[in-house]
Design a protein around this motif. Structure first.
Motif, PDB file in Angstrom:
ATOM      1  N   THR A  15       0.854  25.874   6.160  1.00 56.99           N
ATOM      2  CA  THR A  15       0.210  27.060   6.736  1.00 56.99           C
ATOM      3  C   THR A  15       1.239  28.134   7.064  1.00 56.99           C
ATOM      4  N   GLU A  16       2.378  27.715   7.639  1.00 51.40           N
ATOM      5  CA  GLU A  16       3.433  28.684   7.958  1.00 51.40           C
ATOM      6  C   GLU A  16       3.993  29.322   6.687  1.00 51.40           C
ATOM      7  N   GLY A  17       4.108  28.515   5.620  1.00 52.91           N
ATOM      8  CA  GLY A  17       4.592  29.054   4.347  1.00 52.91           C
ATOM      9  C   GLY A  17       3.628  30.083   3.783  1.00 52.91           C
ATOM     10  N   GLN A  18       2.325  29.758   3.858  1.00 52.23           N
ATOM     11  CA  GLN A  18       1.316  30.704   3.375  1.00 52.23           C
ATOM     12  C   GLN A  18       1.319  31.978   4.210  1.00 52.23           C
ATOM     13  N   LEU A  19       1.499  31.805   5.526  1.00 53.04           N
ATOM     14  CA  LEU A  19       1.541  32.968   6.408  1.00 53.04           C
ATOM     15  C   LEU A  19       2.714  33.876   6.058  1.00 53.04           C
ATOM     16  N   GLN A  20       3.875  33.278   5.805  1.00 59.52           N
ATOM     17  CA  GLN A  20       5.042  34.076   5.424  1.00 59.52           C
ATOM     18  C   GLN A  20       4.807  34.808   4.104  1.00 59.52           C
ATOM     19  N   GLU A  21       4.166  34.117   3.158  1.00 59.57           N
ATOM     20  CA  GLU A  21       3.875  34.746   1.870  1.00 59.57           C
ATOM     21  C   GLU A  21       2.905  35.910   2.038  1.00 59.57           C
ATOM     22  N   HIS A  22       1.900  35.727   2.899  1.00 58.76           N
ATOM     23  CA  HIS A  22       0.955  36.818   3.180  1.00 58.76           C
ATOM     24  C   HIS A  22       1.672  38.009   3.821  1.00 58.76           C
ATOM     25  N   LYS A  23       2.604  37.716   4.719  1.00 60.93           N
ATOM     26  CA  LYS A  23       3.360  38.797   5.358  1.00 60.93           C
ATOM     27  C   LYS A  23       4.184  39.568   4.325  1.00 60.93           C
ATOM     28  N   ARG A  24       4.826  38.811   3.407  1.00 58.26           N
ATOM     29  CA  ARG A  24       5.621  39.471   2.361  1.00 58.26           C
ATOM     30  C   ARG A  24       4.725  40.329   1.462  1.00 58.26           C
ATOM     31  N   ASN A  25       3.527  39.807   1.115  1.00 60.32           N
ATOM     32  CA  ASN A  25       2.585  40.572   0.292  1.00 60.32           C
ATOM     33  C   ASN A  25       2.126  41.823   1.024  1.00 60.32           C
TER      34      ASN A  25
END
Length: 204
Positions: A15-25
Protein backbone atom coordinates in the motif's frame (compact mmCIF):
# COMPACT_ATOMS: atom_id res chain seq x y z
CA UNK A 1 -0.05 -15.08 14.47
CA UNK A 2 3.38 -14.59 12.91
CA UNK A 3 2.01 -15.51 9.46
CA UNK A 4 -0.82 -12.99 9.81
CA UNK A 5 1.62 -10.32 10.99
CA UNK A 6 3.95 -10.93 8.04
CA UNK A 7 1.01 -10.84 5.64
CA UNK A 8 -0.20 -7.58 7.17
CA UNK A 9 3.27 -6.05 6.92
CA UNK A 10 3.52 -7.05 3.25
CA UNK A 11 0.11 -5.53 2.63
CA UNK A 12 1.17 -2.30 4.34
CA UNK A 13 4.40 -2.22 2.32
CA UNK A 14 2.45 -2.74 -0.94
CA UNK A 15 0.00 0.00 0.00
CA UNK A 16 2.83 2.41 0.85
CA UNK A 17 4.50 1.58 -2.48
CA UNK A 18 1.28 2.26 -4.36
CA UNK A 19 0.82 5.50 -2.43
CA UNK A 20 4.32 6.65 -3.37
CA UNK A 21 3.66 5.79 -7.02
CA UNK A 22 0.40 7.75 -6.94
CA UNK A 23 2.24 10.72 -5.44
CA UNK A 24 4.87 10.56 -8.20
CA UNK A 25 2.11 10.37 -10.85
CA UNK A 26 0.36 13.32 -9.25
CA UNK A 27 3.55 15.39 -9.37
CA UNK A 28 4.08 14.46 -13.04
CA UNK A 29 0.50 15.39 -13.89
CA UNK A 30 0.79 18.73 -12.08
CA UNK A 31 3.99 19.50 -13.97
CA UNK A 32 2.34 18.53 -17.27
CA UNK A 33 -0.66 20.76 -16.51
CA UNK A 34 1.69 23.65 -15.70
CA UNK A 35 3.48 23.18 -19.02
CA UNK A 36 0.16 23.09 -20.88
CA UNK A 37 -0.92 26.24 -19.04
CA UNK A 38 2.30 28.07 -19.96
CA UNK A 39 2.00 26.99 -23.60
CA UNK A 40 -1.61 28.17 -23.62
CA UNK A 41 -0.67 31.56 -22.19
CA UNK A 42 2.14 31.98 -24.71
CA UNK A 43 -0.22 31.02 -27.54
CA UNK A 44 -2.71 33.60 -26.31
CA UNK A 45 -0.02 36.28 -26.23
CA UNK A 46 1.12 35.47 -29.76
CA UNK A 47 -2.46 35.34 -31.02
CA UNK A 48 -3.31 38.65 -29.40
CA UNK A 49 -0.19 40.28 -30.80
CA UNK A 50 -0.73 38.94 -34.34
CA UNK A 51 -4.42 39.78 -34.62
CA UNK A 52 -4.21 43.11 -32.80
CA UNK A 53 -1.25 44.25 -34.86
CA UNK A 54 -2.81 43.32 -38.22
CA UNK A 55 -6.16 44.98 -37.49
CA UNK A 56 -4.59 48.07 -35.93
CA UNK A 57 -2.28 48.53 -38.94
CA UNK A 58 -5.26 48.29 -41.30
CA UNK A 59 -7.12 50.89 -39.24
CA UNK A 60 -4.15 53.24 -39.28
CA UNK A 61 -3.81 52.90 -43.05
CA UNK A 62 -7.43 53.94 -43.70
CA UNK A 63 -8.57 56.26 -40.92
CA UNK A 64 -7.04 59.55 -39.80
CA UNK A 65 -8.13 58.93 -36.19
CA UNK A 66 -8.01 55.12 -36.00
CA UNK A 67 -9.11 52.68 -33.35
CA UNK A 68 -6.75 50.03 -32.03
CA UNK A 69 -7.85 46.44 -31.48
CA UNK A 70 -7.35 44.54 -28.22
CA UNK A 71 -8.18 40.94 -27.36
CA UNK A 72 -9.19 40.22 -23.78
CA UNK A 73 -8.78 36.53 -22.85
CA UNK A 74 -10.77 35.35 -19.83
CA UNK A 75 -11.34 32.05 -18.06
CA UNK A 76 -15.09 31.41 -17.76
CA UNK A 77 -16.70 28.19 -16.62
CA UNK A 78 -13.47 26.30 -17.15
CA UNK A 79 -13.05 27.54 -20.73
CA UNK A 80 -11.01 30.32 -22.29
CA UNK A 81 -13.13 33.01 -23.94
CA UNK A 82 -12.04 36.16 -25.73
CA UNK A 83 -13.66 39.58 -26.02
CA UNK A 84 -12.77 41.80 -28.98
CA UNK A 85 -12.43 45.42 -27.95
CA UNK A 86 -11.65 48.71 -29.67
CA UNK A 87 -9.49 51.29 -27.91
CA UNK A 88 -8.84 54.95 -28.65
CA UNK A 89 -7.50 57.73 -26.44
CA UNK A 90 -7.55 55.54 -23.29
CA UNK A 91 -11.18 54.54 -23.90
CA UNK A 92 -12.14 50.90 -24.37
CA UNK A 93 -15.43 49.49 -25.65
CA UNK A 94 -16.98 46.64 -27.68
CA UNK A 95 -17.06 47.37 -31.45
CA UNK A 96 -20.71 46.55 -32.15
CA UNK A 97 -22.96 49.43 -31.20
CA UNK A 98 -20.02 51.71 -30.41
CA UNK A 99 -18.04 52.07 -33.64
CA UNK A 100 -19.21 52.95 -37.14
CA UNK A 101 -20.04 50.31 -39.72
CA UNK A 102 -17.07 51.28 -41.88
CA UNK A 103 -14.68 50.66 -39.01
CA UNK A 104 -16.19 47.23 -38.41
CA UNK A 105 -15.93 46.46 -42.15
CA UNK A 106 -12.20 47.16 -42.10
CA UNK A 107 -11.63 45.25 -38.85
CA UNK A 108 -13.59 42.25 -40.15
CA UNK A 109 -11.52 42.00 -43.32
CA UNK A 110 -8.25 42.45 -41.42
CA UNK A 111 -9.22 39.69 -38.97
CA UNK A 112 -10.02 37.33 -41.84
CA UNK A 113 -6.65 38.01 -43.48
CA UNK A 114 -4.78 37.64 -40.17
CA UNK A 115 -6.57 34.38 -39.42
CA UNK A 116 -5.76 33.03 -42.88
CA UNK A 117 -2.11 34.02 -42.59
CA UNK A 118 -1.79 31.90 -39.42
CA UNK A 119 -3.21 28.72 -40.93
CA UNK A 120 -2.43 29.00 -44.63
CA UNK A 121 -1.74 25.91 -46.71
CA UNK A 122 1.16 26.94 -48.89
CA UNK A 123 0.45 24.12 -51.33
CA UNK A 124 -2.81 25.78 -52.40
CA UNK A 125 -3.00 29.29 -53.82
CA UNK A 126 -5.47 31.20 -51.64
CA UNK A 127 -8.63 32.72 -53.08
CA UNK A 128 -10.71 35.31 -51.25
CA UNK A 129 -14.19 36.33 -52.47
CA UNK A 130 -15.43 39.69 -51.22
CA UNK A 131 -18.93 41.04 -51.82
CA UNK A 132 -18.81 44.79 -51.18
CA UNK A 133 -16.60 44.39 -48.09
CA UNK A 134 -16.60 48.16 -47.42
CA UNK A 135 -20.31 48.85 -47.91
CA UNK A 136 -20.44 50.94 -44.71
CA UNK A 137 -17.17 52.80 -45.24
CA UNK A 138 -17.82 56.50 -45.82
CA UNK A 139 -15.76 58.98 -47.80
CA UNK A 140 -13.97 58.73 -51.13
CA UNK A 141 -10.50 58.92 -49.59
CA UNK A 142 -11.17 56.17 -47.05
CA UNK A 143 -12.53 53.90 -49.79
CA UNK A 144 -9.55 54.69 -52.00
CA UNK A 145 -7.20 53.69 -49.17
CA UNK A 146 -9.20 50.51 -48.58
CA UNK A 147 -8.80 49.50 -52.23
CA UNK A 148 -5.06 50.13 -52.00
CA UNK A 149 -4.85 47.85 -48.94
CA UNK A 150 -6.73 45.05 -50.73
CA UNK A 151 -4.33 45.40 -53.68
CA UNK A 152 -1.29 45.29 -51.38
CA UNK A 153 -2.60 42.24 -49.52
CA UNK A 154 -3.16 40.43 -52.80
CA UNK A 155 0.38 41.02 -54.04
CA UNK A 156 2.25 40.59 -50.75
CA UNK A 157 0.51 37.36 -49.76
CA UNK A 158 0.10 35.96 -53.27
CA UNK A 159 -3.65 35.86 -52.66
CA UNK A 160 -6.14 36.02 -55.51
CA UNK A 161 -8.95 38.38 -54.51
CA UNK A 162 -12.20 38.69 -56.41
CA UNK A 163 -14.14 41.67 -55.11
CA UNK A 164 -17.51 43.14 -56.00
CA UNK A 165 -17.45 46.92 -55.67
CA UNK A 166 -20.33 49.39 -55.72
CA UNK A 167 -18.01 52.08 -57.11
CA UNK A 168 -17.66 54.35 -54.12
CA UNK A 169 -14.57 55.66 -55.89
CA UNK A 170 -13.85 56.46 -59.51
CA UNK A 171 -13.33 53.72 -62.08
CA UNK A 172 -9.80 55.02 -62.51
CA UNK A 173 -9.06 54.37 -58.82
CA UNK A 174 -10.52 50.87 -59.14
CA UNK A 175 -8.39 50.14 -62.21
CA UNK A 176 -5.27 51.44 -60.47
CA UNK A 177 -5.77 48.92 -57.67
CA UNK A 178 -6.86 45.85 -59.64
CA UNK A 179 -5.26 43.51 -62.13
CA UNK A 180 -8.51 43.22 -64.06
CA UNK A 181 -11.83 45.04 -63.86
CA UNK A 182 -15.24 43.82 -65.04
CA UNK A 183 -18.20 46.14 -65.37
CA UNK A 184 -21.67 44.62 -65.05
CA UNK A 185 -24.83 46.39 -66.20
CA UNK A 186 -28.37 45.08 -66.46
CA UNK A 187 -30.78 45.99 -69.23
CA UNK A 188 -34.23 44.43 -69.54
CA UNK A 189 -33.28 41.53 -67.30
CA UNK A 190 -30.10 40.80 -69.21
CA UNK A 191 -26.69 41.23 -67.55
CA UNK A 192 -24.01 42.79 -69.70
CA UNK A 193 -20.50 41.98 -68.56
CA UNK A 194 -17.62 43.92 -70.00
CA UNK A 195 -13.93 43.70 -69.28
CA UNK A 196 -12.98 47.33 -69.00
CA UNK A 197 -11.31 48.21 -72.28
CA UNK A 198 -12.66 45.09 -74.06
CA UNK A 199 -15.98 44.16 -75.78
CA UNK A 200 -18.68 42.78 -73.49
CA UNK A 201 -20.46 39.43 -73.53
CA UNK A 202 -24.12 38.88 -72.69
CA UNK A 203 -25.37 36.42 -70.11
CA UNK A 204 -28.86 35.68 -68.81
Amino acid sequence: MKGERDSLQRSIANTEGQLQEHKRNLIRHERALEIVKQVGLETQRQLEYHLSEQVSLAMEAIFDDPYQLRLDFQEKRGKTEVDILFTRRDLEFPPLGSAGGGTIDVASLALRIAYWSMRQDKKVRPLLLLDEPFSQLKGVEANRRALAIVNEISHRLGMQIIMISDERVSQTDIMNNADRVFEVKQKSGVSEVQVVGAPFTRTR
